[in-house]
Design an enzyme around this catalytic site. Structure first.
Site, PDB file in Angstrom:
ATOM      1  N   ASP A 195       1.126  -1.359   0.072  1.00  8.83           N
ATOM      2  CA  ASP A 195       0.074  -0.509  -0.305  1.00  8.83           C
ATOM      3  C   ASP A 195       1.018   1.417  -0.017  1.00  8.83           C
ATOM      4  OD1 ASP A 195      -2.414   1.135   0.253  1.00  8.83           O
ATOM      5  OD2 ASP A 195      -2.524   1.177   2.268  1.00  8.83           O
ATOM      6  N   HIS A 196       1.020   2.107  -0.609  1.00  7.15           N
ATOM      7  CA  HIS A 196       1.913   3.420  -0.936  1.00  7.15           C
ATOM      8  C   HIS A 196       2.825   3.066  -1.599  1.00  7.15           C
ATOM      9  CE1 HIS A 196      -1.909   6.184  -0.615  1.00  7.15           C
ATOM     10  NE2 HIS A 196      -2.311   5.247   0.530  1.00  7.15           N
TER      11      HIS A 196
ATOM     12  N   ASP B 221       3.048   4.781  -5.049  1.00  6.63           N
ATOM     13  CA  ASP B 221       2.720   6.253  -5.066  1.00  6.63           C
ATOM     14  C   ASP B 221       3.259   7.387  -5.304  1.00  6.63           C
ATOM     15  OD1 ASP B 221       1.652   8.792  -4.663  1.00  6.63           O
ATOM     16  OD2 ASP B 221       0.497   7.498  -1.932  1.00  6.63           O
TER      17      ASP B 221
ATOM     18  N   GLU C  62      -1.325   6.443  -7.919  1.00  8.46           N
ATOM     19  CA  GLU C  62      -2.931   7.402  -7.851  1.00  8.46           C
ATOM     20  C   GLU C  62      -2.163   8.782  -9.162  1.00  8.46           C
ATOM     21  OE1 GLU C  62      -2.587   8.090  -3.326  1.00  8.46           O
ATOM     22  OE2 GLU C  62      -2.754   9.810  -3.957  1.00  8.46           O
TER      23      GLU C  62
ATOM     24  N   GLY D 122      -7.331   9.209   7.719  1.00  7.82           N
ATOM     25  CA  GLY D 122      -6.871   9.263   9.018  1.00  7.82           C
ATOM     26  C   GLY D 122      -8.491   9.078   8.855  1.00  7.82           C
TER      27      GLY D 122
ATOM     28  N   HIS E 192      -9.542   5.076  -1.946  1.00  2.00           N
ATOM     29  CA  HIS E 192      -8.142   5.571  -0.470  1.00  2.00           C
ATOM     30  C   HIS E 192      -9.181   6.344   0.496  1.00  2.00           C
ATOM     31  CE1 HIS E 192      -4.731   3.407  -1.692  1.00  2.00           C
ATOM     32  NE2 HIS E 192      -5.295   3.833  -3.017  1.00  2.00           N
TER      33      HIS E 192
ATOM     34  N   GLY F 233     -10.984   5.087   3.163  1.00  2.34           N
ATOM     35  CA  GLY F 233     -12.837   4.486   3.135  1.00  2.34           C
ATOM     36  C   GLY F 233     -12.862   4.590   4.854  1.00  2.34           C
TER      37      GLY F 233
ATOM     38  N   THR G  79      -8.315   3.071   8.950  1.00  2.00           N
ATOM     39  CA  THR G  79      -8.195   3.944  10.672  1.00  2.00           C
ATOM     40  C   THR G  79      -9.120   3.670  10.921  1.00  2.00           C
ATOM     41  OG1 THR G  79      -7.657   5.899   9.227  1.00  2.00           O
ATOM     42  CG2 THR G  79      -8.923   6.238  11.516  1.00  2.00           C
TER      43      THR G  79
HETATM   44  O1  G3H Z   1      -4.105   3.339   2.080  1.00  2.00           O
HETATM   45  C1  G3H Z   1      -4.944   3.492   2.744  1.00  2.00           C
HETATM   46  C2  G3H Z   1      -6.405   2.873   3.344  1.00  2.00           C
HETATM   47  O2  G3H Z   1      -6.378   4.476   2.114  1.00  2.00           O
HETATM   48  C3  G3H Z   1      -6.578   3.930   4.421  1.00  2.00           C
HETATM   49  O3  G3H Z   1      -7.585   4.817   4.960  1.00  2.00           O
HETATM   50  O4  G3H Z   1      -7.827   6.255   6.966  1.00  2.00           O
HETATM   51  O5  G3H Z   1      -9.417   6.162   6.194  1.00  2.00           O
HETATM   52  O6  G3H Z   1      -8.855   4.114   7.085  1.00  2.00           O
HETATM   53  P1  G3H Z   1      -8.176   5.276   5.973  1.00  2.00           P
HETATM   54 ZN    ZN Z   2      -4.756   4.984   1.266  1.00  2.00          ZN
END
Ligand code: G3H
Ligand code: ZN
Length: 272
Positions: free
Chosen positions: A84-85, A106, A136, A172, A199, A201, A224
């Site tokens: 991720d990222h 990313d 992205e 976040g 992202h 979500g 999060t």
């Molecule tokens: O890449 C991870 C997600 O975009 C996390 O997003 O902070 O809303 O859970 P979030």
């Molecule tokens: Zn993300």
């Protein structure tokens, strides 16, 4: 069954549903997510940030942990091990070399030209290993929303498998009501044939999730929300059990809360 993202996201796009992407932080979370997705018959993308990779001991450890749990827990649903990222071409290559089946590059904070250049390098490398690539464009979390023409060019020139557009979500905790550009999302989905992924979500209510899925989102990233419910449950457990010291009891006091969120998200994302 460990797979890359391609089949499940293409199928999700066709069926107008979304696949959950849950971030993992340790062995326990990985186990809870796998068990709950398996129980609910849902494919799952396990997202691992660079920070989580470092925390867990490295890309090889993470990939082997997921593969071993998948085997020993007899998981029947498709499982993706996803970086991720990823912040550099080198990091993506390392994850691929060590067994990840999907990577996100990313480079969204670079110029469009540089983003294309870096993303292309990752795609060329990933192709040899049948690893799927997400990238992205625009920047998630600020006012730099994705430009449709740039997105068309970006997808064409990079040959990525899925695109993470900036449509108003943030990472976040939301400090004010999310301001999603659903129209932009629909337009991107119409003009681009590959799956779109969301992202940020966490914190979107069910109605907002339904709206983005209807507008073409095929994967929803959640980190999060799991962190918040897990830490609240653990704090409550410790308040009520001040003498507890067994780490297995302390960590697993958040299991039910995590699994409940997973169940709810699957039920919202998997129906239209
Ligand atoms: O890449 C991870 C997600 O975009 C996390 O997003 O902070 O809303 O859970 P979030
Ligand atoms: Zn993300």
């Amino acid at each position: 069954m460990i797979v890359n993202s391609n089949d499940i996201l293409i199928k999700a796009k066709k069926n107008k549903i979304a696949i959950p992407h849950f971030n993992i932080n340790n062995l326990e979370w990985t186990k809870y997510i796998l068990e709950e997705c398996n129980n609910n018959n849902s494919p799952v993308i396990l997202g691992v940030s660079e920070g989580a990779i470092k925390y867990m001991g490295g890309t090889k450890t993470v990939a082997n942990l997921v593969k071993s749990l998948d085997e020993e827990l007899k998981i029947k649903v498709p499982v993706v091990i996803h970086l991720d990222h990823g912040s550099s071409v080198e990091m993506c290559k390392q994850a691929i070399d060590d067994g990840f089946t999907s990577v996100m590059i990313d480079a969204s904070l670079y110029s469009l030209e540089e983003n294309i250049k870096m993303t292309k390098k990752v795609v060329e490398y990933a192709e040899k290993y049948s690893v799927s690539v997400e990238a992205e464009l625009g920047h998630i979390g600020d006012t730099n929303y994705t430009d449709v023409d740039e997105a068309i060019r970006f997808v064409k020139e990079t040959n990525i498998d899925s695109l993470a557009p900036a449509i108003g979500t943030v990472h976040g905790v939301y400090k004010s009501k999310p301001n999603l550009d659903i129209e932009l999302c629909s337009k991107l989905s119409k003009d681009i044939s590959i799956p779109l992924v969301l992202h940020g979500g966490s914190g979107l209510d069910n109605l907002a999730l339904k709206k983005v899925i209807k507008a073409g989102i095929c994967k929803v990233n959640i980190n999060t929300e799991l962190q918040i419910v897990w830490s609240n449950a653990v704090k409550k457990f410790l308040l009520e059990n001040g003498t507890a010291y067994d780490p297995r009891k302390i960590i697993s006091s958040g299991e039910k809360a995590i699994k409940k969120v997973i169940r709810n998200k699957i039920s919202v994302l998997s129906s239209n």
